[in-house]
Write a protein that holds these residues in place. Sequence first.
Motif, mmCIF file in Angstrom:
data_model
loop_
_atom_site.group_PDB
_atom_site.id
_atom_site.type_symbol
_atom_site.label_atom_id
_atom_site.label_comp_id
_atom_site.label_asym_id
_atom_site.label_seq_id
_atom_site.Cartn_x
_atom_site.Cartn_y
_atom_site.Cartn_z
ATOM 1 N N PRO A 89 0.820 -1.213 0.000
ATOM 2 C CA PRO A 89 0.000 0.000 0.000
ATOM 3 C C PRO A 89 0.853 1.263 0.000
ATOM 4 O O PRO A 89 1.997 1.264 0.476
ATOM 5 N N ASN A 90 0.290 2.336 -0.516
ATOM 6 C CA ASN A 90 0.978 3.623 -0.483
ATOM 7 C C ASN A 90 1.041 4.207 0.928
ATOM 8 O O ASN A 90 1.949 4.970 1.239
ATOM 9 N N ASN A 91 0.068 3.856 1.755
ATOM 10 C CA ASN A 91 0.028 4.384 3.116
ATOM 11 C C ASN A 91 0.400 3.284 4.103
ATOM 12 O O ASN A 91 -0.313 2.295 4.242
ATOM 13 N N LEU A 92 1.524 3.453 4.798
ATOM 14 C CA LEU A 92 1.988 2.478 5.771
ATOM 15 C C LEU A 92 1.910 3.052 7.172
ATOM 16 O O LEU A 92 2.023 4.263 7.375
ATOM 17 N N SER A 93 1.719 2.177 8.168
ATOM 18 C CA SER A 93 1.704 2.586 9.570
ATOM 19 C C SER A 93 2.221 1.445 10.420
ATOM 20 O O SER A 93 2.089 0.271 10.058
ATOM 21 N N VAL A 94 2.840 1.777 11.550
ATOM 22 C CA VAL A 94 3.409 0.763 12.427
ATOM 23 C C VAL A 94 2.304 -0.162 12.939
ATOM 24 O O VAL A 94 1.236 0.294 13.356
ATOM 25 N N GLY A 95 2.537 -1.462 12.869
ATOM 26 C CA GLY A 95 1.555 -2.466 13.275
ATOM 27 C C GLY A 95 0.680 -2.966 12.149
ATOM 28 O O GLY A 95 -0.050 -3.952 12.318
ATOM 29 N N GLN A 96 0.746 -2.326 10.995
ATOM 30 C CA GLN A 96 -0.081 -2.712 9.851
ATOM 31 C C GLN A 96 0.328 -4.075 9.303
ATOM 32 O O GLN A 96 1.509 -4.365 9.133
ATOM 33 N N GLU A 97 -0.656 -4.941 9.028
ATOM 34 C CA GLU A 97 -0.402 -6.234 8.419
ATOM 35 C C GLU A 97 -0.622 -6.129 6.912
ATOM 36 O O GLU A 97 -1.584 -5.512 6.456
ATOM 37 N N LEU A 98 0.268 -6.749 6.143
ATOM 38 C CA LEU A 98 0.224 -6.671 4.695
ATOM 39 C C LEU A 98 -0.181 -8.013 4.095
ATOM 40 O O LEU A 98 0.049 -9.061 4.711
ATOM 41 N N PRO A 99 -0.778 -8.018 2.899
ATOM 42 C CA PRO A 99 -1.257 -9.272 2.298
ATOM 43 C C PRO A 99 -0.129 -10.257 2.003
ATOM 44 O O PRO A 99 0.976 -9.857 1.623
ATOM 45 N N ASP A 100 -0.423 -11.550 2.183
ATOM 46 C CA ASP A 100 0.505 -12.604 1.778
ATOM 47 C C ASP A 100 0.566 -12.657 0.253
ATOM 48 O O ASP A 100 -0.302 -12.117 -0.448
ATOM 49 N N SER A 101 1.576 -13.330 -0.259
ATOM 50 C CA SER A 101 1.673 -13.542 -1.703
ATOM 51 C C SER A 101 2.353 -14.880 -1.955
ATOM 52 O O SER A 101 2.967 -15.457 -1.056
ATOM 53 N N ASN A 102 2.230 -15.381 -3.184
ATOM 54 C CA ASN A 102 2.839 -16.669 -3.497
ATOM 55 C C ASN A 102 3.095 -16.797 -4.989
ATOM 56 O O ASN A 102 2.501 -16.081 -5.801
ATOM 57 N N VAL A 103 3.997 -17.707 -5.326
ATOM 58 C CA VAL A 103 4.256 -18.041 -6.726
ATOM 59 C C VAL A 103 4.573 -19.531 -6.798
ATOM 60 O O VAL A 103 5.227 -20.094 -5.910
ATOM 61 N N ASN A 104 4.069 -20.190 -7.836
ATOM 62 C CA ASN A 104 4.327 -21.615 -8.061
ATOM 63 C C ASN A 104 4.901 -21.786 -9.459
ATOM 64 O O ASN A 104 4.360 -21.249 -10.433
ATOM 65 N N VAL A 105 6.021 -22.502 -9.537
ATOM 66 C CA VAL A 105 6.663 -22.768 -10.821
ATOM 67 C C VAL A 105 6.736 -24.283 -11.026
ATOM 68 O O VAL A 105 7.322 -24.998 -10.209
ATOM 69 N N LYS A 106 6.118 -24.746 -12.094
ATOM 70 C CA LYS A 106 6.201 -26.165 -12.466
ATOM 71 C C LYS A 106 7.125 -26.273 -13.664
ATOM 72 O O LYS A 106 6.918 -25.612 -14.683
ATOM 73 N N MET A 107 8.153 -27.118 -13.528
ATOM 74 C CA MET A 107 9.174 -27.236 -14.564
ATOM 75 C C MET A 107 9.237 -28.661 -15.105
ATOM 76 O O MET A 107 9.210 -29.616 -14.333
#
Length: 230
Positions: free
Chosen positions: A125-143
């Motif tokens: 996010p553009n607006n951050l504050s102490v204690g703020q929780e941010l969204p998880d993210s993930n990536v999967n690569v099949k080779m």
Amino acid sequence: MKHYFLLLAALCFTVGTTVAQSSCSQYYPLVEGTSLQYTNYDKKGKEEGQMDYKVTNVNESGDTVSATMVMEISDQKGNTFSSDYDITCDGNVVRIDFKSLMNEQMLSQMGEMEMDITGTDVELPNNLSVGQELPDSNVNVKMKMGGVMNMNMDVETINRKVEKQESVTTPAGTFDCYVIYSETRTKMMMSNQTMPSRVWLAEGVGMVKQESYNKSGKLMGSSVLTQLSR
């Protein structure tokens, strides 16, 4: 091969904070020609190499700004790796498309390997504050290598949180930063590991410093902003 993809995975979840500010973005100056250089250090503070980034192809459409980040990594042995990836800012959140990390140049380096990449974008996010929780993210690569061997890699960034505010001094200057903690969980073949990390993020600059740790919390490596040109 395993080392290559673990390095890529680590970059996926840190470079999202290395871009730099337009009217759309509070922290990231998405301005054509902006360049940033980082020096990488091992756990003993010995220099390992550098990472260079440059903002190119900036486009604005309404409240949305998109740009391409050109990235080059070099180590002390003279090995280099280059790529580019896409960034979008919609005025509230900056997002990185992980699929664009696997561009044609990178795919050509993998020879005949077939890849299927899925996942979710990293958001800040553009607006951050102490204690703020941010969204998880993930990536999967099949080779698939030569139709013989299949290999999967899953990378998740979890427990993202704004810990505190802190002033940091580097060769590029002194910056007031938010400190963001996260954990990167990587699963690949028989390997399953979780590595905590912290990123120091400054308004109008992006990432100023990054540290990664082992599961016991001991420092394993770091990156520091050493040059900034806008």
